[in-house]
Motif scaffolding. Sequence first.
Motif, mmCIF file in Angstrom:
data_model
loop_
_atom_site.group_PDB
_atom_site.id
_atom_site.type_symbol
_atom_site.label_atom_id
_atom_site.label_comp_id
_atom_site.label_asym_id
_atom_site.label_seq_id
_atom_site.Cartn_x
_atom_site.Cartn_y
_atom_site.Cartn_z
ATOM 1 N N GLY A 50 -8.323 -7.163 3.375
ATOM 2 C CA GLY A 50 -7.722 -8.018 4.394
ATOM 3 C C GLY A 50 -8.708 -8.733 5.295
ATOM 4 N N LEU A 51 -9.970 -8.778 4.909
ATOM 5 C CA LEU A 51 -10.952 -9.481 5.717
ATOM 6 C C LEU A 51 -10.875 -10.990 5.510
ATOM 7 N N ARG A 64 2.330 -1.690 1.458
ATOM 8 C CA ARG A 64 2.443 -2.605 2.597
ATOM 9 C C ARG A 64 1.663 -3.888 2.312
ATOM 10 N N SER A 65 2.221 -5.006 2.729
ATOM 11 C CA SER A 65 1.577 -6.288 2.480
ATOM 12 C C SER A 65 0.310 -6.420 3.300
ATOM 13 N N ALA A 73 -1.517 -6.809 12.274
ATOM 14 C CA ALA A 73 -0.983 -5.877 11.283
ATOM 15 C C ALA A 73 -2.028 -5.556 10.220
ATOM 16 N N ARG A 74 -2.822 -6.533 9.859
ATOM 17 C CA ARG A 74 -3.916 -6.280 8.908
ATOM 18 C C ARG A 74 -4.918 -5.283 9.474
ATOM 19 N N ARG A 79 -7.327 -0.105 9.395
ATOM 20 C CA ARG A 79 -7.789 1.022 10.212
ATOM 21 C C ARG A 79 -7.149 2.335 9.764
ATOM 22 N N GLU A 80 -5.875 2.275 9.395
ATOM 23 C CA GLU A 80 -5.134 3.482 9.050
ATOM 24 C C GLU A 80 -5.316 3.921 7.602
ATOM 25 N N THR A 81 -5.736 3.000 6.728
ATOM 26 C CA THR A 81 -5.676 3.258 5.292
ATOM 27 C C THR A 81 -7.007 3.165 4.569
#
Length: 211
Positions: A50-51, A64-65, A73-74, A79-81
């Motif tokens: 997602g960068l 998740r998209s 959201a990205r 951060r979470e995944t």
Amino acid sequence: MLIEARGIVHRLGERTVLDLPDLTVDAGAHLLLLGPSGSGKTTLINILTGLITPTAGEVRIDGRSMSGANPAARDALRRETIGMVFQTLRLIPALTLRQNLSLAQTLARGRSDAAEAATLIARVGLAHRADARPRELSQGEGQRAAIARALAARPKLLVADEPTSALDDANATTMVDLLLESAAAQGSTLVIATHDRRIRDRFAHTLELAA
């Protein structure tokens, strides 16, 4: 399915730098992205994490998209995944290794765990360097520190960009062993992008990109 990438195309101006058929990676599986410089490996890594946003196509991480999400959201999904090991050391210079891991835990999970951080530091062979700052680490120590920091968030996806390219045969083997063992210990999916064909036989699944 941990990674789903459908119809990914990325262009810079009129030049197509990546045109990828569907790519899927199951949770707990490992993937080697192999190809020469200019083949789009780093571009693909940046799209999956997602960068950057692809010109066309969709990326989903853990259902998740990623490609269709807004920046906030990205950031949250990454951060979470995702844990990332970059070509250059990205530890905070003013913090010790122990403090860097504590910060990574807090950002990802809302709290730090000193015992877990110590275990991670020991796992990568740096227990004796836990209170050293990044500038005090050798190149090899810095690479291992970067892996420990990436694992601090307990990522479902561990991504490493060219982790062995500057290493001799023995150290390259040690680095891949460490990444595979660390991913297995946490149940993480491992994706390595590299032009280093020495490590090809270590992966059951390989995607080759052409320049």
